[in-house]
Design a protein around this motif. Structure first.
Motif, PDB file in Angstrom:
ATOM      1  N   VAL A 127       0.840  -1.199   0.000  1.00 20.44           N
ATOM      2  CA  VAL A 127       0.000   0.000   0.000  1.00 20.44           C
ATOM      3  C   VAL A 127       0.876   1.250   0.000  1.00 20.44           C
ATOM      4  O   VAL A 127       0.712   2.163  -0.814  1.00 20.44           O
ATOM      5  N   PHE A 128       1.859   1.259   0.899  1.00 24.22           N
ATOM      6  CA  PHE A 128       2.736   2.416   1.029  1.00 24.22           C
ATOM      7  C   PHE A 128       3.499   2.686  -0.266  1.00 24.22           C
ATOM      8  O   PHE A 128       3.509   3.801  -0.790  1.00 24.22           O
ATOM      9  N   SER A 129       4.112   1.633  -0.823  1.00 29.53           N
ATOM     10  CA  SER A 129       4.952   1.844  -2.010  1.00 29.53           C
ATOM     11  C   SER A 129       4.117   2.171  -3.246  1.00 29.53           C
ATOM     12  O   SER A 129       4.512   2.999  -4.064  1.00 29.53           O
ATOM     13  N   SER A 130       2.941   1.546  -3.384  1.00 29.16           N
ATOM     14  CA  SER A 130       2.106   1.850  -4.545  1.00 29.16           C
ATOM     15  C   SER A 130       1.627   3.296  -4.485  1.00 29.16           C
ATOM     16  O   SER A 130       1.697   4.038  -5.464  1.00 29.16           O
ATOM     17  N   PHE A 131       1.141   3.691  -3.329  1.00 31.13           N
ATOM     18  CA  PHE A 131       0.606   5.037  -3.160  1.00 31.13           C
ATOM     19  C   PHE A 131       1.687   6.093  -3.408  1.00 31.13           C
ATOM     20  O   PHE A 131       1.529   6.999  -4.233  1.00 31.13           O
ATOM     21  N   LEU A 132       2.824   5.937  -2.727  1.00 33.32           N
ATOM     22  CA  LEU A 132       3.901   6.922  -2.862  1.00 33.32           C
ATOM     23  C   LEU A 132       4.490   6.887  -4.276  1.00 33.32           C
ATOM     24  O   LEU A 132       4.806   7.936  -4.849  1.00 33.32           O
ATOM     25  N   GLY A 133       4.610   5.694  -4.837  1.00 35.99           N
ATOM     26  CA  GLY A 133       5.164   5.560  -6.187  1.00 35.99           C
ATOM     27  C   GLY A 133       4.309   6.296  -7.209  1.00 35.99           C
ATOM     28  O   GLY A 133       4.821   6.994  -8.079  1.00 35.99           O
ATOM     29  N   ILE A 134       2.987   6.150  -7.077  1.00 37.24           N
ATOM     30  CA  ILE A 134       2.078   6.815  -8.012  1.00 37.24           C
ATOM     31  C   ILE A 134       2.142   8.336  -7.830  1.00 37.24           C
ATOM     32  O   ILE A 134       2.238   9.092  -8.789  1.00 37.24           O
ATOM     33  N   MET A 135       2.128   8.779  -6.555  1.00 37.51           N
ATOM     34  CA  MET A 135       2.197  10.220  -6.274  1.00 37.51           C
ATOM     35  C   MET A 135       3.454  10.837  -6.882  1.00 37.51           C
ATOM     36  O   MET A 135       3.402  11.871  -7.561  1.00 37.51           O
ATOM     37  N   LEU A 136       4.609  10.197  -6.624  1.00 35.81           N
ATOM     38  CA  LEU A 136       5.875  10.730  -7.137  1.00 35.81           C
ATOM     39  C   LEU A 136       5.910  10.669  -8.661  1.00 35.81           C
ATOM     40  O   LEU A 136       6.409  11.592  -9.316  1.00 35.81           O
ATOM     41  N   GLY A 137       5.349   9.603  -9.230  1.00 34.36           N
ATOM     42  CA  GLY A 137       5.321   9.453 -10.685  1.00 34.36           C
ATOM     43  C   GLY A 137       4.526  10.565 -11.343  1.00 34.36           C
ATOM     44  O   GLY A 137       4.953  11.149 -12.338  1.00 34.36           O
TER      45      GLY A 137
END
Lengths: 326, 329
Positions: free
Chosen positions: A113-123
């Motif tokens: 959850v953490f990595s998907s959410f942050l990854g999408i935001m940063l992307g």
């Protein structure tokens, strides 16, 4: 109408997974039989045994039966969630795996959850300002994170944040002296979870970041985004309402596929942080030559990967109207 | 305010759009001046790649990141220069004052958003309305573009509609805020011939109902003859001729316009072999010196290779960029 069709689609995808599971079970079965050594030899050890006793043992464990019949018994037992008995833990394998599962699911779920959410935001952030200083900085860090081995990163984090700075505990899921329930116990758990969850997240996060960035940048140049801008929408609305839902389609697929990689990765992370989950169980089983546990875990992990794929298909059907259910 | 009614709706002067590539920078649209009166329909014609679409995107300020407006561009819309407005003001103009209808109705609709949501969005961005009110207006827009069973279509996704239906949806979105100017960029190129006529008739009817002006961008001389009042002919990023539709077909002045008309088929000119224009349009990164058409021009003289022609006024609001006209030939 659509709801019923979706339910039928989900059911059909689950049914399609059944033959796959059976194939995995059969492969696992032959894996046992191709492994060197006779189970009876292991049981009797160096003890002097009579031919009669060995025959008795063979009969007791069903080893005197033809191979096909043995396979049938094995499949029948597996269908009833009976994956065998662990000599080392003196416990049935299914119960053992299920007792270790919550720890892994907590670690994996948090990381996913953490990595998907942050990854999408940063992307999305980087895609809106391509080749700017901030984009290049994030991309550079992501590339570094992508290239780092999990066990190495885990140990470095341990050295810095647990050993040197002592901000986090070194290992385990709970402190030795800890309240048995309530918020204090929860806080203790979160404190222990932080470092392994971050270690576990890094690879997945950088992967999702890189994919989101590329997909978003590409989608923002597509014609329907021009239409949206021509309507008078602000760039933020174009991103949120038009580009993001389209760019997310491949990202969702990759998140689902990564579930399997994350399960495999849990061996390294859980071993480094002594996290009592299924990954560490796998490592212990390898060291102890505990074949029933090892094979039980293989079967179980394959099942989880198949389920994750089915779930991904269903979510994909929900977010992309062009997918036909029939 | 006195000249509000008489002043033209859109007055473009010196529109120049610069493209940046890895190796060079060049003007893909140079010094384009277009005037569109209130309620007038004007066509911008030319071959593919001559800068027609880029001109349209420049007017809407929807240029891709590799393109930018350069001086001396001014785009006066209803007395306000859009070229110098800030982004927020420009956004308010898009869709409300001027709306655009695009070429390929499939790629210009969001594939994962319901038709109803896409049309409703176009209305809500410019009007403070409840969802239900906007939805009602969207339904009316769909009715206005003659969609049968509009309530049902509102729930569809783009892939569930035919090409003609999709184009009607794009038109419904464009007219939903009753814009004063409709820019139609090759609105029928991607459609079957029978659907083409339906769509063009629909556009003409809607324009009459709303009293809007239209800029039709096309390479189809047949559409030009039937649906517009005045024509601008574009070649290699510049306007080479400007005339009323009658004068243009009756007496084209620029050799390029003449060639363009000869190369389009006509029923009353029973030619067996139809003519093509020799050569290819120039690469604008390396535009020819002098007149940009001279390498392909059948009547070019020596002066054409040296001098870039200005406009020669032919009277009756017709003018063309050709040195032969200057020479009085």
């Amino acid at each position: 109408m659509t709801g019923t069709r979706l339910l039928l689609y989900a059911l059909r995808r689950l049914l399609q997974a059944v033959p796959m599971i059976v194939i995995i079970l059969i492969v696992n079965f032959f894996l046992i039989h191709s492994a060197p050594g006779d189970p009876v030899d292991v049981l009797t050890g160096s003890m002097e045994t009579s031919e009669e006793y060995i025959a008795e043992l063979r009969a007791e464990f069903g080893l005197d039966k033809p191979l096909v019949q043995q396979l049938g018994i094995y499949l029948w037992k597996a269908a009833h969630f009976d994956l065998g008995y662990s000599m080392r833990y003196r416990q049935d394998v299914t119960g053992l795996i299920l007792s270790r599962l919550p720890a892994t699911l907590l670690l994996m779920g948090t990381a996913l959850v953490f990595s998907s959410f942050l990854g999408i935001m940063l992307g999305v952030f980087a895609a809106r300002r391509p080749y700017s200083l901030s984009d290049n900085a994030v991309t550079f860090i992501a590339l570094a994170g992508y290239s780092m081995p999990v066990f190495w990163l885990g140990q470095i984090l341990l050295l810095i944040f647990a050993v040197q700075l002592q901000w986090f505990p070194v290992q385990g899921m709970f402190s030795l002296r800890v309240p048995s329930h309530g918020w204090a116990r929860f806080a203790d758990l979160m404190h222990h979870l932080a470092l392994p969850a971050i270690t576990y997240s890094v690879y997945h996060l950088t992967l999702i970041y890189r994919l989101t960035r590329v997909k978003m940048q590409e989608t923002l140049t597509l014609d329907f985004c021009t239409t949206a801008r021509a309507k008078g929408l602000s760039e933020a609305s174009v991103v949120r309402r038009h580009a993001l839902p389209n760019a997310m389609l491949p990202v969702v697929t990759v998140i689902g596929l990564n579930f399997g990689f994350m399960l495999a990765g849990s061996v390294l992370t859980e071993t480094v942080f002594a996290w009592p989950g299924t990954g560490r169980l796998l490592y212990e089983a390898i060291n102890a030559r505990d074949y029933p546990v090892l094979l039980g875990l293989f079967t179980f992990l394959s099942l989880m990967v198949i389920l994750a794929n089915v779930l991904t298909d269903i979510i994909y059907a929900l977010i992309d109207p062009r997918v036909t259910y029939s | 305010m006195t000249d509000h009614a008489t002043a033209p709706l859109l007055c473009v002067r010196g529109l120049t759009t610069t493209l940046r590539t890895d190796t060079s920078e060049f003007d893909a649209v140079s010094d384009v001046s277009i005037t569109i009166g209130r309620g007038e329909a004007v066509a911008l014609v030319g071959e593919s790649g001559c800068g027609k679409s880029l001109t349209a995107l420049s007017l809407m300020r929807l240029l891709p990141s590799v393109a930018r407006l350069s001086p001396p561009t001014s785009v006066t819309f209803d007395g306000v220069d859009l070229a110098t407005q800030d982004d927020a003001e420009m956004r308010k103009a898009r869709g409300r004052k001027m709306a655009m209808i695009f070429q390929d109705p499939l790629t210009f609709l969001n594939p994962v958003m319901r038709i109803g949501d896409q049309v409703t969005e176009a209305i809500r961005v410019h009007n403070v309305l409840t969802k239900a009110e906007a939805s009602q207006l969207a339904l009316e827009s769909l009715e206005r573009v003659r969609i049968t069973a509009p309530a049902q279509v509102m729930r569809y996704y783009p892939h569930q509609l035919s090409g003609g239906m999709r184009q009607r949806i794009l038109i419904a979105m464009a007219i939903s805020c009753k814009p004063e100017l409709l820019i139609a960029d090759e609105p029928t190129t991607a459609l079957d011939v029978t659907i083409q006529a339906q769509i063009m008739d629909l556009l003409a009817d809607l324009r009459r109902e709303l009293g809007s002006s239209m800029l039709l961008i096309t390479h189809d001389m047949g559409l030009v003859a039937e649906y517009v009042d005045r024509v601008y002919v574009m070649y290699a990023g510049e306007i080479v001729e400007e005339a009323s539709v009658f004068d243009l077909f009756a007496a084209p002045k620029h050799p390029y316009t003449q060639a363009l008309l000869k190369s389009s088929l006509s029923v009353d000119r029973r030619t067996e072999v139809f003519e093509t224009i020799a050569g290819v349009p120039p690469n604008l990164a390396n535009a020819p010196k002098g007149c940009r058409f001279h390498p392909r021009c059948p009547v070019a003289i020596e002066r054409c290779a040296r001098e870039h022609p200005g406009f020669t006024d032919m009277g009756n609001a017709q003018r063309a960029r050709c040195l032969l006209l200057e020479e009085g030939a």
